[in-house]
Design a protein around this motif. Sequence first.
Motif, PDB file in Angstrom:
ATOM      1  N   ALA A  93      28.868  18.427  17.647  1.00 55.79           N
ATOM      2  CA  ALA A  93      28.713  19.439  18.706  1.00 55.79           C
ATOM      3  C   ALA A  93      27.824  20.599  18.252  1.00 55.79           C
ATOM      4  CB  ALA A  93      30.074  19.950  19.160  1.00 55.79           C
ATOM      5  N   ALA A  94      28.048  21.105  17.042  1.00 56.16           N
ATOM      6  CA  ALA A  94      27.239  22.222  16.532  1.00 56.16           C
ATOM      7  C   ALA A  94      25.785  21.803  16.373  1.00 56.16           C
ATOM      8  CB  ALA A  94      27.795  22.727  15.201  1.00 56.16           C
ATOM      9  N   SER A  95      25.549  20.603  15.860  1.00 57.69           N
ATOM     10  CA  SER A  95      24.179  20.127  15.674  1.00 57.69           C
ATOM     11  C   SER A  95      23.504  19.858  17.016  1.00 57.69           C
ATOM     12  CB  SER A  95      24.167  18.872  14.806  1.00 57.69           C
ATOM     13  OG  SER A  95      24.555  19.200  13.490  1.00 57.69           O
ATOM     14  N   THR A  96      24.253  19.343  17.983  1.00 56.31           N
ATOM     15  CA  THR A  96      23.702  19.118  19.320  1.00 56.31           C
ATOM     16  C   THR A  96      23.236  20.440  19.920  1.00 56.31           C
ATOM     17  OG1 THR A  96      25.075  17.158  19.684  1.00 56.31           O
ATOM     18  CG2 THR A  96      24.205  18.254  21.644  1.00 56.31           C
ATOM     19  N   ALA A  97      24.056  21.470  19.791  1.00 55.94           N
ATOM     20  CA  ALA A  97      23.691  22.792  20.321  1.00 55.94           C
ATOM     21  C   ALA A  97      22.443  23.332  19.627  1.00 55.94           C
ATOM     22  CB  ALA A  97      24.860  23.758  20.159  1.00 55.94           C
ATOM     23  N   PHE A  98      22.346  23.147  18.306  1.00 52.59           N
ATOM     24  CA  PHE A  98      21.181  23.616  17.548  1.00 52.59           C
ATOM     25  C   PHE A  98      19.907  22.927  18.025  1.00 52.59           C
ATOM     26  CE2 PHE A  98      18.192  22.857  14.081  1.00 52.59           C
ATOM     27  CZ  PHE A  98      17.903  24.164  13.678  1.00 52.59           C
ATOM     28  N   TYR A  99      19.927  21.602  18.105  1.00 54.09           N
ATOM     29  CA  TYR A  99      18.725  20.873  18.486  1.00 54.09           C
ATOM     30  C   TYR A  99      18.362  21.100  19.949  1.00 54.09           C
ATOM     31  CZ  TYR A  99      18.567  18.989  13.850  1.00 54.09           C
ATOM     32  OH  TYR A  99      18.468  18.894  12.490  1.00 54.09           O
ATOM     33  N   ALA A 100      19.329  21.448  20.777  1.00 54.46           N
ATOM     34  CA  ALA A 100      19.031  21.831  22.161  1.00 54.46           C
ATOM     35  C   ALA A 100      18.216  23.120  22.190  1.00 54.46           C
ATOM     36  CB  ALA A 100      20.317  21.984  22.961  1.00 54.46           C
ATOM     37  N   LEU A 101      18.481  24.027  21.243  1.00 56.31           N
ATOM     38  CA  LEU A 101      17.695  25.259  21.161  1.00 56.31           C
ATOM     39  C   LEU A 101      16.230  24.981  20.831  1.00 56.31           C
ATOM     40  CD1 LEU A 101      20.193  27.523  19.202  1.00 56.31           C
ATOM     41  CD2 LEU A 101      19.576  27.713  21.625  1.00 56.31           C
ATOM     42  N   SER A 142      14.349  15.196   6.491  1.00 57.39           N
ATOM     43  CA  SER A 142      13.490  16.287   6.923  1.00 57.39           C
ATOM     44  C   SER A 142      12.557  15.779   8.007  1.00 57.39           C
ATOM     45  CB  SER A 142      12.667  16.821   5.755  1.00 57.39           C
ATOM     46  OG  SER A 142      13.519  17.393   4.802  1.00 57.39           O
ATOM     47  N   PHE A 143      12.340  16.587   9.022  1.00 60.35           N
ATOM     48  CA  PHE A 143      11.414  16.210  10.072  1.00 60.35           C
ATOM     49  C   PHE A 143      10.886  17.456  10.750  1.00 60.35           C
ATOM     50  CE2 PHE A 143      15.628  16.178  11.842  1.00 60.35           C
ATOM     51  CZ  PHE A 143      15.502  16.806  13.067  1.00 60.35           C
ATOM     52  N   GLN A 144       9.923  17.242  11.631  1.00 61.85           N
ATOM     53  CA  GLN A 144       9.339  18.377  12.309  1.00 61.85           C
ATOM     54  C   GLN A 144       9.467  18.230  13.816  1.00 61.85           C
ATOM     55  OE1 GLN A 144       5.263  18.657  11.147  1.00 61.85           O
ATOM     56  NE2 GLN A 144       4.873  16.502  11.430  1.00 61.85           N
ATOM     57  N   VAL A 145       9.514  19.359  14.481  1.00 60.38           N
ATOM     58  CA  VAL A 145       9.550  19.438  15.932  1.00 60.38           C
ATOM     59  C   VAL A 145       8.273  20.173  16.336  1.00 60.38           C
ATOM     60  CG1 VAL A 145      10.771  20.413  17.911  1.00 60.38           C
ATOM     61  CG2 VAL A 145      12.062  19.507  15.980  1.00 60.38           C
ATOM     62  N   THR A 146       7.554  19.645  17.304  1.00 64.27           N
ATOM     63  CA  THR A 146       6.318  20.278  17.751  1.00 64.27           C
ATOM     64  C   THR A 146       6.511  20.852  19.146  1.00 64.27           C
ATOM     65  OG1 THR A 146       5.017  18.732  16.440  1.00 64.27           O
ATOM     66  CG2 THR A 146       3.855  19.903  18.190  1.00 64.27           C
ATOM     67  N   VAL A 147       6.112  22.104  19.320  1.00 70.37           N
ATOM     68  CA  VAL A 147       6.198  22.762  20.625  1.00 70.37           C
ATOM     69  C   VAL A 147       4.787  23.033  21.131  1.00 70.37           C
ATOM     70  CG1 VAL A 147       8.432  23.801  20.099  1.00 70.37           C
ATOM     71  CG2 VAL A 147       6.352  25.093  19.616  1.00 70.37           C
ATOM     72  N   ASP A 148       4.671  23.296  22.418  1.00 70.57           N
ATOM     73  CA  ASP A 148       3.370  23.564  23.021  1.00 70.57           C
ATOM     74  C   ASP A 148       2.830  24.919  22.596  1.00 70.57           C
ATOM     75  OD1 ASP A 148       3.326  21.145  24.380  1.00 70.57           O
ATOM     76  OD2 ASP A 148       4.319  21.975  26.139  1.00 70.57           O
ATOM     77  N   ASP A 149       1.529  25.059  22.706  1.00 65.45           N
ATOM     78  CA  ASP A 149       0.846  26.301  22.387  1.00 65.45           C
ATOM     79  C   ASP A 149       1.479  27.459  23.164  1.00 65.45           C
ATOM     80  OD1 ASP A 149      -1.024  28.016  21.296  1.00 65.45           O
ATOM     81  OD2 ASP A 149      -2.636  27.428  22.653  1.00 65.45           O
ATOM     82  N   GLY A 150       1.834  28.511  22.470  1.00 68.13           N
ATOM     83  CA  GLY A 150       2.428  29.683  23.100  1.00 68.13           C
ATOM     84  C   GLY A 150       3.934  29.720  23.110  1.00 68.13           C
ATOM     85  N   GLU A 151       4.610  28.656  22.686  1.00 73.91           N
ATOM     86  CA  GLU A 151       6.073  28.587  22.741  1.00 73.91           C
ATOM     87  C   GLU A 151       6.771  28.931  21.432  1.00 73.91           C
ATOM     88  OE1 GLU A 151       7.477  24.853  24.188  1.00 73.91           O
ATOM     89  OE2 GLU A 151       6.407  25.023  26.081  1.00 73.91           O
ATOM     90  N   TYR A 171       3.631  27.674  12.313  1.00 79.10           N
ATOM     91  CA  TYR A 171       4.923  27.008  12.167  1.00 79.10           C
ATOM     92  C   TYR A 171       5.911  27.942  11.480  1.00 79.10           C
ATOM     93  CZ  TYR A 171       4.458  26.259   7.134  1.00 79.10           C
ATOM     94  OH  TYR A 171       4.353  26.441   5.784  1.00 79.10           O
ATOM     95  N   PHE A 172       7.195  27.582  11.596  1.00 82.28           N
ATOM     96  CA  PHE A 172       8.245  28.214  10.797  1.00 82.28           C
ATOM     97  C   PHE A 172       9.254  27.147  10.420  1.00 82.28           C
ATOM     98  CE2 PHE A 172       9.890  28.653  15.129  1.00 82.28           C
ATOM     99  CZ  PHE A 172      11.211  28.259  14.992  1.00 82.28           C
ATOM    100  N   GLU A 173      10.108  27.482   9.473  1.00 84.52           N
ATOM    101  CA  GLU A 173      11.178  26.565   9.074  1.00 84.52           C
ATOM    102  C   GLU A 173      12.523  27.216   9.356  1.00 84.52           C
ATOM    103  OE1 GLU A 173       9.097  24.045   5.505  1.00 84.52           O
ATOM    104  OE2 GLU A 173      10.121  25.893   4.958  1.00 84.52           O
ATOM    105  N   VAL A 174      13.496  26.378   9.676  1.00 86.05           N
ATOM    106  CA  VAL A 174      14.853  26.851   9.950  1.00 86.05           C
ATOM    107  C   VAL A 174      15.821  25.749   9.511  1.00 86.05           C
ATOM    108  CG1 VAL A 174      14.830  25.987  12.336  1.00 86.05           C
ATOM    109  CG2 VAL A 174      16.378  27.859  11.709  1.00 86.05           C
ATOM    110  N   CYS A 223      19.965  21.230   6.678  1.00 86.44           N
ATOM    111  CA  CYS A 223      18.742  20.422   6.656  1.00 86.44           C
ATOM    112  C   CYS A 223      17.596  21.272   7.188  1.00 86.44           C
ATOM    113  CB  CYS A 223      18.916  19.178   7.514  1.00 86.44           C
ATOM    114  SG  CYS A 223      17.451  18.133   7.599  1.00 86.44           S
ATOM    115  N   LEU A 224      16.523  21.324   6.430  1.00 89.06           N
ATOM    116  CA  LEU A 224      15.373  22.121   6.813  1.00 89.06           C
ATOM    117  C   LEU A 224      14.560  21.408   7.885  1.00 89.06           C
ATOM    118  CD1 LEU A 224      14.499  24.866   5.830  1.00 89.06           C
ATOM    119  CD2 LEU A 224      12.910  23.738   4.284  1.00 89.06           C
ATOM    120  N   VAL A 225      14.284  22.126   8.986  1.00 83.82           N
ATOM    121  CA  VAL A 225      13.488  21.598  10.084  1.00 83.82           C
ATOM    122  C   VAL A 225      12.234  22.458  10.200  1.00 83.82           C
ATOM    123  CG1 VAL A 225      13.424  21.193  12.584  1.00 83.82           C
ATOM    124  CG2 VAL A 225      15.552  20.826  11.316  1.00 83.82           C
ATOM    125  N   GLN A 226      11.086  21.818  10.215  1.00 82.70           N
ATOM    126  CA  GLN A 226       9.825  22.528  10.402  1.00 82.70           C
ATOM    127  C   GLN A 226       9.479  22.482  11.880  1.00 82.70           C
ATOM    128  OE1 GLN A 226       6.614  21.671   7.662  1.00 82.70           O
ATOM    129  NE2 GLN A 226       5.121  21.889   9.285  1.00 82.70           N
TER     130      GLN A 226
END
Length: 129
Positions: free
Chosen positions: A14-22, A60-69, A95-98, A104-107
């Motif tokens: 549940a906690a991880s689901t909420a995090f990745y939803a963010l 470890s993996f990365q999440v990519t967001v659109d320009d400006g987000e 980019y940033f890491e969290v 687990c570090l996510v870029q």
Amino acid sequence: MTRITPIRMVADVAASTAFYALLGLDERTQETSRTWASLTGSGGAVGLHIASAGKSREVSFQVTVDDGELDAVRARLAAHGHAPGAILDETFGRYFEVADPDGCLVQVNEVPDDLSRSYETEESRALLD
């Protein structure tokens, strides 16, 4: 059609689901249980599976967001108690890491709309020359 879904072993689904939803991933609630969650985004998916602390494996993996987000995603994570790092500017974009709830570090990358070539490919080629 073949689809690859990385599986992230977590202590609290549940906690991880909420995090990745963010980060912008959508939970497929019809596939979620106390031990499993499936989350999807426009560019892929991740499965979250419960694991005891001793058996958890870090991926470890990365999440990519659109320009400006990127700034908005970083602010949303900080507002929910996560501690994202500073935004860095590289040839491929900003980019940033969290860390997720299990550490687990996510870029999180922002790829500019005008990125017309793969800087990573060019940098790799330059390193090999």
